[in-house]
Design a protein around this motif. Structure first.
Motif, PDB file in Angstrom:
ATOM      1  N   ASP A 149     -46.824  25.124  83.313  1.00 34.48           N
ATOM      2  CA  ASP A 149     -45.806  25.067  82.534  1.00 34.48           C
ATOM      3  C   ASP A 149     -44.430  25.329  83.305  1.00 34.48           C
ATOM      4  O   ASP A 149     -44.295  26.497  83.998  1.00 34.48           O
ATOM      5  CB  ASP A 149     -45.644  26.050  81.424  1.00 34.48           C
ATOM      6  CG  ASP A 149     -44.600  26.125  80.368  1.00 34.48           C
ATOM      7  OD1 ASP A 149     -43.567  26.164  80.622  1.00 34.48           O
ATOM      8  OD2 ASP A 149     -45.024  25.982  79.012  1.00 34.48           O
ATOM      9  N   GLU A 150     -43.658  24.344  83.441  1.00 37.53           N
ATOM     10  CA  GLU A 150     -42.365  24.463  84.435  1.00 37.53           C
ATOM     11  C   GLU A 150     -41.494  25.457  83.788  1.00 37.53           C
ATOM     12  O   GLU A 150     -40.719  26.155  84.767  1.00 37.53           O
ATOM     13  CB  GLU A 150     -41.812  23.122  84.255  1.00 37.53           C
ATOM     14  CG  GLU A 150     -40.398  23.065  85.130  1.00 37.53           C
ATOM     15  CD  GLU A 150     -39.831  21.658  85.110  1.00 37.53           C
ATOM     16  OE1 GLU A 150     -38.540  21.398  85.734  1.00 37.53           O
ATOM     17  OE2 GLU A 150     -40.262  20.561  84.515  1.00 37.53           O
ATOM     18  N   ARG A 151     -41.395  25.676  82.491  1.00 39.36           N
ATOM     19  CA  ARG A 151     -40.361  26.888  81.913  1.00 39.36           C
ATOM     20  C   ARG A 151     -40.658  28.079  82.420  1.00 39.36           C
ATOM     21  O   ARG A 151     -40.084  28.764  83.116  1.00 39.36           O
ATOM     22  CB  ARG A 151     -40.315  26.621  80.507  1.00 39.36           C
ATOM     23  CG  ARG A 151     -39.596  25.622  79.875  1.00 39.36           C
ATOM     24  CD  ARG A 151     -40.078  25.677  78.264  1.00 39.36           C
ATOM     25  NE  ARG A 151     -41.545  25.584  78.054  1.00 39.36           N
ATOM     26  CZ  ARG A 151     -42.167  26.554  77.398  1.00 39.36           C
ATOM     27  NH1 ARG A 151     -41.407  27.680  77.097  1.00 39.36           N
ATOM     28  NH2 ARG A 151     -43.358  26.571  76.974  1.00 39.36           N
ATOM     29  N   ILE A 152     -42.093  28.306  82.539  1.00 40.42           N
ATOM     30  CA  ILE A 152     -42.756  29.682  83.058  1.00 40.42           C
ATOM     31  C   ILE A 152     -42.461  29.753  84.424  1.00 40.42           C
ATOM     32  O   ILE A 152     -42.094  30.881  84.792  1.00 40.42           O
ATOM     33  CB  ILE A 152     -44.143  29.659  82.519  1.00 40.42           C
ATOM     34  CG1 ILE A 152     -44.269  29.839  81.334  1.00 40.42           C
ATOM     35  CG2 ILE A 152     -44.782  31.065  83.433  1.00 40.42           C
ATOM     36  CD1 ILE A 152     -45.953  29.641  80.699  1.00 40.42           C
ATOM     37  N   ARG A 153     -42.710  28.683  85.414  1.00 41.46           N
ATOM     38  CA  ARG A 153     -42.425  28.649  86.727  1.00 41.46           C
ATOM     39  C   ARG A 153     -40.979  29.020  86.868  1.00 41.46           C
ATOM     40  O   ARG A 153     -40.470  29.976  87.830  1.00 41.46           O
ATOM     41  CB  ARG A 153     -42.772  27.398  87.401  1.00 41.46           C
ATOM     42  CG  ARG A 153     -44.118  27.281  87.626  1.00 41.46           C
ATOM     43  CD  ARG A 153     -44.501  26.083  88.503  1.00 41.46           C
ATOM     44  NE  ARG A 153     -43.916  24.814  88.206  1.00 41.46           N
ATOM     45  CZ  ARG A 153     -44.426  23.873  87.492  1.00 41.46           C
ATOM     46  NH1 ARG A 153     -45.696  24.100  86.993  1.00 41.46           N
ATOM     47  NH2 ARG A 153     -44.087  22.821  87.427  1.00 41.46           N
ATOM     48  N   ASN A 154     -39.924  28.332  86.139  1.00 34.40           N
ATOM     49  CA  ASN A 154     -38.572  28.573  86.371  1.00 34.40           C
ATOM     50  C   ASN A 154     -38.140  30.071  86.116  1.00 34.40           C
ATOM     51  O   ASN A 154     -37.322  30.623  86.720  1.00 34.40           O
ATOM     52  CB  ASN A 154     -37.846  27.565  85.488  1.00 34.40           C
ATOM     53  CG  ASN A 154     -37.710  26.383  85.999  1.00 34.40           C
ATOM     54  OD1 ASN A 154     -37.885  26.079  86.852  1.00 34.40           O
ATOM     55  ND2 ASN A 154     -37.499  25.217  85.030  1.00 34.40           N
ATOM     56  N   ASN A 155     -38.641  30.686  84.964  1.00 29.53           N
ATOM     57  CA  ASN A 155     -38.603  32.034  84.824  1.00 29.53           C
ATOM     58  C   ASN A 155     -38.812  32.997  85.622  1.00 29.53           C
ATOM     59  O   ASN A 155     -38.293  33.913  85.988  1.00 29.53           O
ATOM     60  CB  ASN A 155     -38.921  32.298  83.229  1.00 29.53           C
ATOM     61  CG  ASN A 155     -37.987  31.854  82.167  1.00 29.53           C
ATOM     62  OD1 ASN A 155     -36.882  31.404  82.333  1.00 29.53           O
ATOM     63  ND2 ASN A 155     -38.729  31.580  81.016  1.00 29.53           N
ATOM     64  N   LEU A 156     -40.189  32.406  86.274  1.00 32.20           N
ATOM     65  CA  LEU A 156     -40.636  33.241  87.482  1.00 32.20           C
ATOM     66  C   LEU A 156     -39.690  33.280  88.660  1.00 32.20           C
ATOM     67  O   LEU A 156     -39.500  34.408  89.556  1.00 32.20           O
ATOM     68  CB  LEU A 156     -41.921  33.092  87.821  1.00 32.20           C
ATOM     69  CG  LEU A 156     -43.107  33.332  87.022  1.00 32.20           C
ATOM     70  CD1 LEU A 156     -44.376  32.948  87.176  1.00 32.20           C
ATOM     71  CD2 LEU A 156     -43.351  34.789  87.218  1.00 32.20           C
ATOM     72  N   LYS A 157     -39.163  32.155  89.159  1.00 36.98           N
ATOM     73  CA  LYS A 157     -38.193  31.908  90.117  1.00 36.98           C
ATOM     74  C   LYS A 157     -36.681  32.974  89.728  1.00 36.98           C
ATOM     75  O   LYS A 157     -36.434  33.445  90.503  1.00 36.98           O
ATOM     76  CB  LYS A 157     -37.668  30.238  90.478  1.00 36.98           C
ATOM     77  CG  LYS A 157     -38.700  29.647  90.795  1.00 36.98           C
ATOM     78  CD  LYS A 157     -38.381  28.215  90.746  1.00 36.98           C
ATOM     79  CE  LYS A 157     -39.455  27.242  91.259  1.00 36.98           C
ATOM     80  NZ  LYS A 157     -39.101  25.902  91.049  1.00 36.98           N
ATOM     81  N   ALA A 158     -36.317  32.731  88.495  1.00 38.06           N
ATOM     82  CA  ALA A 158     -35.117  33.693  88.142  1.00 38.06           C
ATOM     83  C   ALA A 158     -35.580  35.209  88.298  1.00 38.06           C
ATOM     84  O   ALA A 158     -34.773  35.882  88.834  1.00 38.06           O
ATOM     85  CB  ALA A 158     -34.813  33.095  86.777  1.00 38.06           C
ATOM     86  N   LEU A 159     -36.766  35.549  88.052  1.00 35.99           N
ATOM     87  CA  LEU A 159     -37.087  36.788  88.131  1.00 35.99           C
ATOM     88  C   LEU A 159     -37.167  37.146  89.708  1.00 35.99           C
ATOM     89  O   LEU A 159     -36.706  38.472  90.037  1.00 35.99           O
ATOM     90  CB  LEU A 159     -38.480  37.056  87.577  1.00 35.99           C
ATOM     91  CG  LEU A 159     -39.441  38.535  87.809  1.00 35.99           C
ATOM     92  CD1 LEU A 159     -38.375  39.726  87.031  1.00 35.99           C
ATOM     93  CD2 LEU A 159     -40.795  38.550  87.459  1.00 35.99           C
TER      94      LEU A 159
END
Length: 166
Positions: A149-159
């Motif tokens: 899931d790309e959205r989850i990866r993006n949120n982990l990058k933001a974190l």
């Protein structure tokens, strides 16, 4: 009966996966936001718009007060509608009404359990609040359930970016 709920939520999960994330610049760091999905394919375009559909439309247009109103109406009419609870929680997040968002996430969790979408959205909620520990827990669990899931990866990058700033 439980299978019926899961089948109803399948279009939401697919739409969320395809919808991507809204991005915004906050203090020079790209962050991602939860997005309400388009109406499920089971609704006919000829039917009058219901509150969930209107809530999603207002959420996508960033009219979070109106999306909150419509999602709240939807959960008042159908307490077991996890899609409406998730939309309500996401709307509360954008309005920075985190106690109410927590209640809505708890209701959705009781209905559908810890799905990748719920954990991702709640993890992002914790990220908005600055609770990086809880954000990391939920986002990591979401990624374990759906590693593609790309959205989850993006949120982990933001974190990760937020944690490096500390």
């Amino acid at each position: 009966m439980r299978l019926g709920r899961i089948a109803r939520l399948a279009p939401l999960a697919a739409a969320l996966a395809l919808a991507g994330c809204i991005t915004a610049e906050t203090a020079g760091v790209e962050t991602t936001a939860t997005v309400a999905s388009p109406p499920p394919a089971t609704r006919s375009p000829d039917e009058p718009k219901d509150d969930v559909t209107l809530g999603k439309e207002h959420f996508r247009a960033r009219n979070y007060g109106l999306s909150e109103m419509h999602f709240r109406r939807a959960v008042e009419r159908a307490k077991g509608d996890a899609e409406a609870w998730l939309g309500l929680a996401a709307s509360y997040d954008q309005l920075k009404r985190f106690r109410l968002a927590d209640r809505a996430y708890a209701q959705a969790l009781a209905i559908i359990g810890p799905t990748p979408e719920l954990l991702n959205n709640r993890g992002y909620s914790y990220l908005l609040r600055g609770d990086l520990t809880k954000a990391s827990r939920d986002l990591s669990e979401a990624q374990a359930l759906d590693p593609d899931d790309e959205r989850i990866r993006n949120n982990l990058k933001a974190l990760d970016a937020r944690a490096r700033r500390r």
